[in-house]
Motif scaffolding. Structure first.
Motif, PDB file in Angstrom:
ATOM      1  N   THR A   1       0.814  -1.213   0.000  1.00  0.00           N
ATOM      2  CA  THR A   1       0.000   0.000   0.000  1.00  0.00           C
ATOM      3  C   THR A   1       0.846   1.260   0.000  1.00  0.00           C
ATOM      4  OG1 THR A   1      -0.216  -0.053   2.402  1.00  0.00           O
ATOM      5  CG2 THR A   1      -1.963  -1.104   1.112  1.00  0.00           C
TER       6      THR A   1
ATOM      7  N   SER B   1       0.767   4.550  -5.247  1.00  0.00           N
ATOM      8  CA  SER B   1       0.341   5.254  -6.466  1.00  0.00           C
ATOM      9  C   SER B   1       1.313   6.369  -6.842  1.00  0.00           C
ATOM     10  CB  SER B   1      -1.073   5.823  -6.293  1.00  0.00           C
ATOM     11  OG  SER B   1      -1.105   6.732  -5.203  1.00  0.00           O
ATOM     12  N   ASP B   2       2.143   6.828  -5.912  1.00  0.00           N
ATOM     13  CA  ASP B   2       3.147   7.853  -6.196  1.00  0.00           C
ATOM     14  C   ASP B   2       4.494   7.276  -6.602  1.00  0.00           C
ATOM     15  OD1 ASP B   2       1.324   9.833  -5.646  1.00  0.00           O
ATOM     16  OD2 ASP B   2       2.169  10.378  -3.692  1.00  0.00           O
TER      17      ASP B   2
END
Length: 107
Positions: free
Chosen positions: A51, A67-68
């Motif tokens: 995550t 996500s980064d």
């Protein structure tokens, strides 16, 4: 000469212990800090879900969502952005830290 093909970068296995303390590079190419830990969430009948990462900036740790992250390689972790949430990392219910909770422990 071998008949087996050379492994590609995509096939390379990266160990957590070799990644820890590697530089975390922001979207502008600057070093933000060092990789301190990897945040995971266990799932039934499937591999754990990564995550996010905890990066160390000085003595504090900060969360970066997966996500980064644009890439993780043997030399560095690279992010798509130069912006990082500077609130200190706090683990949420159901999350495991691979270094803190798993690495070096007998399972």
């Amino acid at each position: 000469m071998s008949d087996s093909p050379e492994p590609s970068t995509a096939d390379a296995v990266l160990s957590l212990s070799s990644l820890l303390k590697h530089a975390v590079i922001d979207g502008d190419g600057r070093t933000l800090g060092k990789l301190s830990d990897v945040v995971t969430r266990l799932r039934d009948n499937d591999y754990p879900l990564l995550t996010g990462l905890v990066i160390a900036l000085g003595s504090a740790g900060y969360f970066v969502p997966m996500s980064d992250v644009t890439s993780i390689d043997p030399l560095a972790v690279r992010l798509r952005t130069a912006k990082v949430d500077l609130r200190p990392f706090e683990r949420r219910d159901g999350e495991l830290l691979l270094k803190e909770n798993i690495l070096g422990h007998r399972l």
